[in-house]
Design a protein around this motif. Structure first.
Motif, PDB file in Angstrom:
ATOM      1  N   LYS A   1       0.820  -1.215   0.000  1.00  0.00           N
ATOM      2  CA  LYS A   1       0.000   0.000   0.000  1.00  0.00           C
ATOM      3  C   LYS A   1       0.853   1.264   0.000  1.00  0.00           C
ATOM      4  O   LYS A   1       0.567   2.221  -0.712  1.00  0.00           O
ATOM      5  N   ASP A   2       1.890   1.293   0.813  1.00  0.00           N
ATOM      6  CA  ASP A   2       2.793   2.440   0.815  1.00  0.00           C
ATOM      7  C   ASP A   2       4.161   2.002   1.298  1.00  0.00           C
ATOM      8  O   ASP A   2       4.318   0.945   1.923  1.00  0.00           O
ATOM      9  N   LEU A   3       5.167   2.809   0.971  1.00  0.00           N
ATOM     10  CA  LEU A   3       6.534   2.526   1.379  1.00  0.00           C
ATOM     11  C   LEU A   3       7.313   3.837   1.371  1.00  0.00           C
ATOM     12  O   LEU A   3       7.179   4.645   0.445  1.00  0.00           O
ATOM     13  N   SER A   4       8.118   4.048   2.398  1.00  0.00           N
ATOM     14  CA  SER A   4       8.953   5.236   2.462  1.00  0.00           C
ATOM     15  C   SER A   4      10.257   4.899   3.166  1.00  0.00           C
ATOM     16  O   SER A   4      10.341   3.929   3.936  1.00  0.00           O
ATOM     17  N   PHE A   5      11.316   5.673   2.883  1.00  0.00           N
ATOM     18  CA  PHE A   5      12.585   5.468   3.569  1.00  0.00           C
ATOM     19  C   PHE A   5      13.301   6.808   3.720  1.00  0.00           C
ATOM     20  O   PHE A   5      13.151   7.719   2.900  1.00  0.00           O
ATOM     21  N   THR A   6      14.050   6.917   4.797  1.00  0.00           N
ATOM     22  CA  THR A   6      14.820   8.127   5.076  1.00  0.00           C
ATOM     23  C   THR A   6      16.196   7.735   5.618  1.00  0.00           C
ATOM     24  O   THR A   6      16.305   6.757   6.363  1.00  0.00           O
ATOM     25  N   PRO A   7      17.246   8.484   5.213  1.00  0.00           N
ATOM     26  CA  PRO A   7      17.221   9.538   4.208  1.00  0.00           C
ATOM     27  C   PRO A   7      17.156   8.960   2.794  1.00  0.00           C
ATOM     28  O   PRO A   7      17.338   7.750   2.630  1.00  0.00           O
ATOM     29  N   SER A   8      16.950   9.795   1.815  1.00  0.00           N
ATOM     30  CA  SER A   8      16.908   9.341   0.426  1.00  0.00           C
ATOM     31  C   SER A   8      18.273   9.448  -0.245  1.00  0.00           C
ATOM     32  O   SER A   8      18.476   8.915  -1.328  1.00  0.00           O
ATOM     33  N   ILE A   9      19.222  10.159   0.423  1.00  0.00           N
ATOM     34  CA  ILE A   9      20.597  10.273  -0.067  1.00  0.00           C
ATOM     35  C   ILE A   9      21.546  10.006   1.093  1.00  0.00           C
ATOM     36  O   ILE A   9      21.387  10.570   2.182  1.00  0.00           O
ATOM     37  N   LEU A  10      22.530   9.129   0.880  1.00  0.00           N
ATOM     38  CA  LEU A  10      23.492   8.760   1.916  1.00  0.00           C
ATOM     39  C   LEU A  10      24.908   9.161   1.501  1.00  0.00           C
ATOM     40  O   LEU A  10      25.295   8.978   0.340  1.00  0.00           O
ATOM     41  N   ASP A  11      25.672   9.674   2.448  1.00  0.00           N
ATOM     42  CA  ASP A  11      27.102   9.897   2.252  1.00  0.00           C
ATOM     43  C   ASP A  11      27.838   8.887   3.118  1.00  0.00           C
ATOM     44  O   ASP A  11      27.843   8.981   4.341  1.00  0.00           O
ATOM     45  N   THR A  12      28.436   7.891   2.465  1.00  0.00           N
ATOM     46  CA  THR A  12      29.096   6.801   3.200  1.00  0.00           C
ATOM     47  C   THR A  12      30.621   6.920   3.170  1.00  0.00           C
ATOM     48  O   THR A  12      31.317   5.941   3.383  1.00  0.00           O
ATOM     49  N   SER A  13      31.131   8.107   2.886  1.00  0.00           N
ATOM     50  CA  SER A  13      32.585   8.288   2.769  1.00  0.00           C
ATOM     51  C   SER A  13      33.306   7.982   4.070  1.00  0.00           C
ATOM     52  O   SER A  13      34.387   7.369   4.072  1.00  0.00           O
ATOM     53  N   SER A  14      32.745   8.391   5.181  1.00  0.00           N
ATOM     54  CA  SER A  14      33.425   8.248   6.459  1.00  0.00           C
ATOM     55  C   SER A  14      32.936   7.072   7.291  1.00  0.00           C
ATOM     56  O   SER A  14      33.524   6.758   8.326  1.00  0.00           O
TER      57      SER A  14
ATOM     58  N   ALA B   1      30.357   1.468   4.599  1.00  0.00           N
ATOM     59  CA  ALA B   1      31.199   2.600   4.218  1.00  0.00           C
ATOM     60  C   ALA B   1      31.735   2.421   2.808  1.00  0.00           C
ATOM     61  O   ALA B   1      32.009   1.301   2.373  1.00  0.00           O
ATOM     62  N   ARG B   2      31.865   3.533   2.087  1.00  0.00           N
ATOM     63  CA  ARG B   2      32.365   3.522   0.708  1.00  0.00           C
ATOM     64  C   ARG B   2      31.582   2.497  -0.108  1.00  0.00           C
ATOM     65  O   ARG B   2      32.150   1.585  -0.708  1.00  0.00           O
TER      66      ARG B   2
ATOM     67  N   SER C   1      11.684   4.637  -5.394  1.00  0.00           N
ATOM     68  CA  SER C   1      12.363   3.437  -5.887  1.00  0.00           C
ATOM     69  C   SER C   1      13.868   3.614  -6.009  1.00  0.00           C
ATOM     70  O   SER C   1      14.554   2.707  -6.480  1.00  0.00           O
ATOM     71  N   GLU C   2      14.431   4.774  -5.593  1.00  0.00           N
ATOM     72  CA  GLU C   2      15.854   5.011  -5.770  1.00  0.00           C
ATOM     73  C   GLU C   2      16.477   5.608  -4.514  1.00  0.00           C
ATOM     74  O   GLU C   2      15.860   6.428  -3.830  1.00  0.00           O
ATOM     75  N   LEU C   3      17.702   5.174  -4.236  1.00  0.00           N
ATOM     76  CA  LEU C   3      18.484   5.691  -3.120  1.00  0.00           C
ATOM     77  C   LEU C   3      19.784   6.268  -3.670  1.00  0.00           C
ATOM     78  O   LEU C   3      20.505   5.591  -4.419  1.00  0.00           O
ATOM     79  N   GLY C   4      20.084   7.517  -3.321  1.00  0.00           N
ATOM     80  CA  GLY C   4      21.308   8.143  -3.786  1.00  0.00           C
ATOM     81  C   GLY C   4      22.468   7.842  -2.859  1.00  0.00           C
ATOM     82  O   GLY C   4      22.330   7.888  -1.628  1.00  0.00           O
ATOM     83  N   ILE C   5      23.619   7.498  -3.436  1.00  0.00           N
ATOM     84  CA  ILE C   5      24.836   7.224  -2.671  1.00  0.00           C
ATOM     85  C   ILE C   5      25.903   8.244  -3.060  1.00  0.00           C
ATOM     86  O   ILE C   5      26.223   8.399  -4.240  1.00  0.00           O
ATOM     87  N   VAL C   6      26.448   8.946  -2.082  1.00  0.00           N
ATOM     88  CA  VAL C   6      27.536   9.890  -2.301  1.00  0.00           C
ATOM     89  C   VAL C   6      28.722   9.425  -1.473  1.00  0.00           C
ATOM     90  O   VAL C   6      28.584   9.153  -0.275  1.00  0.00           O
ATOM     91  N   ASN C   7      29.920   9.344  -2.092  1.00  0.00           N
ATOM     92  CA  ASN C   7      31.101   8.907  -1.365  1.00  0.00           C
ATOM     93  C   ASN C   7      32.363   9.245  -2.138  1.00  0.00           C
ATOM     94  O   ASN C   7      32.319   9.732  -3.256  1.00  0.00           O
TER      95      ASN C   7
END
Length: 419
Positions: free
Chosen positions: A182-195, A253-254, A291-297
């Motif tokens: 019926k519904d789905l949500s996740f937080t955060p939508s963008i992750l910084d896994t550098s550290s 991480a990374r 449907s998408e998760l952003g990864i920054v690293n």
């Protein structure tokens, strides 16, 4: 109007029973991708039996406390008892599988426990739970009996011919509709896994018309289902007996080579009677769900480096207990090592599986891998040579060492089977 139905403890059953039953079923429907074609690797060297015992355990008797089960109002259990004898290697497992009519691709079942006697001559019992809303009609039985070396399957026809019960009848108001998202949500939508690794909090609501949800998996990965390349997954848990499910997904991480990347989401829902709903990114988009998760690293493109590889013993008797212990060392510059995969070439062009070698301990950036390889009682005599050894880290970087490279770095590249 359909009233909201609150899931009860009776509907869900015990957690241990759910896990065992679901894992057995999932092997048949091939829903969860595990180690693929990887051969045996874990366990202790003493877990393997002797090849001198050529006879698998024998099923001497099988009984059910009932052959007619009514689950129209609630789930019911069938008490199963099996008497098993074994000469030489002791019996290690007795599994009873049940297949509903018209559903040959699905097998529910139960691992029985030794409750009387010994593993050489004993009685194994267990309760097979038939969930409410199951398929009605005549269910067929089969039994797998195993020792440390061999197993024996008793089909429905085999059981009937031996005078044992080969089926039971279920009376039910069946549910053939898979759960709906019926519904789905996740937080955060963008992750910084550098550290360091980060968690994603996931919340979802499902619609359960009949049978309640047993298994709810969410997976993020670089491809559609997160299985063809590196991905991470988690199982969501029911919240306070409602139709709400929550969970935390850990992203290491990374977690990607790129400075910025997009991971896509997939969902698998399975209810107690094994109705399955699989949703990929496009399905979720069509439902208006994220449907998408952003990864920054900063990226970690460096795979682990193999530092050692040994086989013990270097010669083994194939007529008794052909077990080889493989040990390896790997050094990681970025993400820690996750596992190794060993590929062998046997004598006479014999086909061998690839063997997964897990990490058993770490020290700083150094990881130590170990596995016991069971070659099988029909392993041909001769020299077994390493074709390749691959080392993977926790974020999917892989380094494959071929036989010529292994020889150059001075590690062991072969062992011998006699007999």
């Amino acid at each position: 109007m359909l009233k909201r139905r609150r899931t009860t403890a009776e509907d869900v059953g015990s957690e241990g029973e759910i896990v065992r039953l679901f894992k057995r079923t999932i092997l048949v429907v091939a829903l969860v991708v595990g180690a693929g074609g990887l051969g045996p690797g874990a366990g202790s060297a003493t877990d393997f039996g002797s090849c001198l015992d050529a006879t698998p355990p024998v099923l001497k008797d099988l009984s059910l406390d009932q052959t007619r089960v009514n689950v129209e109002q609630a789930s019911r259990s069938i008490l199963i008892s099996a008497r098993v004898t074994a000469e030489g290697n002791e019996a290690t497992s007795v599994f009873v599988g049940a297949t509903p009519p018209g559903h040959s691709g699905i097998r529910m079942g139960r691992e029985l426990n030794l409750t009387a006697g010994t593993a050489s001559q004993g009685t194994w019992t267990g309760k097979l739970r038939i969930p409410r809303f199951s398929v009605k009609g005549q269910w067929t039985l089969e039994v797998d009996v195993s020792d440390q070396v061999r197993s024996q399957n008793h089909s429905t026809e085999d059981l009937t011919a031996a005078g044992f019960p080969g089926s039971f009848r279920v009376r039910s108001n069946p549910d053939d509709a898979a759960p709906q998202l019926k519904d789905l949500s996740f937080t955060p939508s963008i992750l910084d896994t550098s550290s360091g690794g980060q968690y994603v909090r996931i919340t979802s609501t499902v619609k359960e018309i009949g049978s309640p949800v047993r298994f709810f998996e969410v997976r993020f990965g670089r491809d559609v289902w997160g299985t063809g390349s590196y991905g991470v997954s988690t199982e969501l848990r029911r919240k306070n007996g409602t139709s709400r499910f929550v969970g935390n997904l850990f992203v290491p991480a990374r977690a990607d080579h790129d400075v910025a990347a997009t991971w896509r989401l997939s969902v698998v829902l399975v209810d107690h009677v094994v109705n399955i709903r699989q949703l990929g990114p496009l399905d979720l988009q069509n439902l208006g769900l994220p449907s998408e998760l952003g990864i920054v690293n900063k990226g970690d493109p460096n795979p682990p480096q193999l530092t050692s590889l040994t086989f013990t013993p270097d010669t083994v008797d194939g007529q008794t207990r052909p077990v080889i212990t493989v040990k390896a060392g790997a050094a990681a510059r970025g993400s820690g090592s996750a596992y190794g995969v060993l590929t062998l070439d046997g004598p006479s062009d014999s086909e061998l599986p690839s063997y997964r070698v897990p990490v058993v301990s770490t020290s700083g950036k150094e990881s130590f891998l170990k596995a016991h390889l069971w070659l099988g009682c029909d392993a041909p005599s001769g020299t077994y040579s390493v074709v390749s050894f691959s080392v993977s880290d926790q974020v999917g970087n892989i380094r494959t060492y071929w036989s010529s490279e292994l020889a150059d770095i001075g590690v062991t590249t072969s062992f011998t089977v006699t007999g």
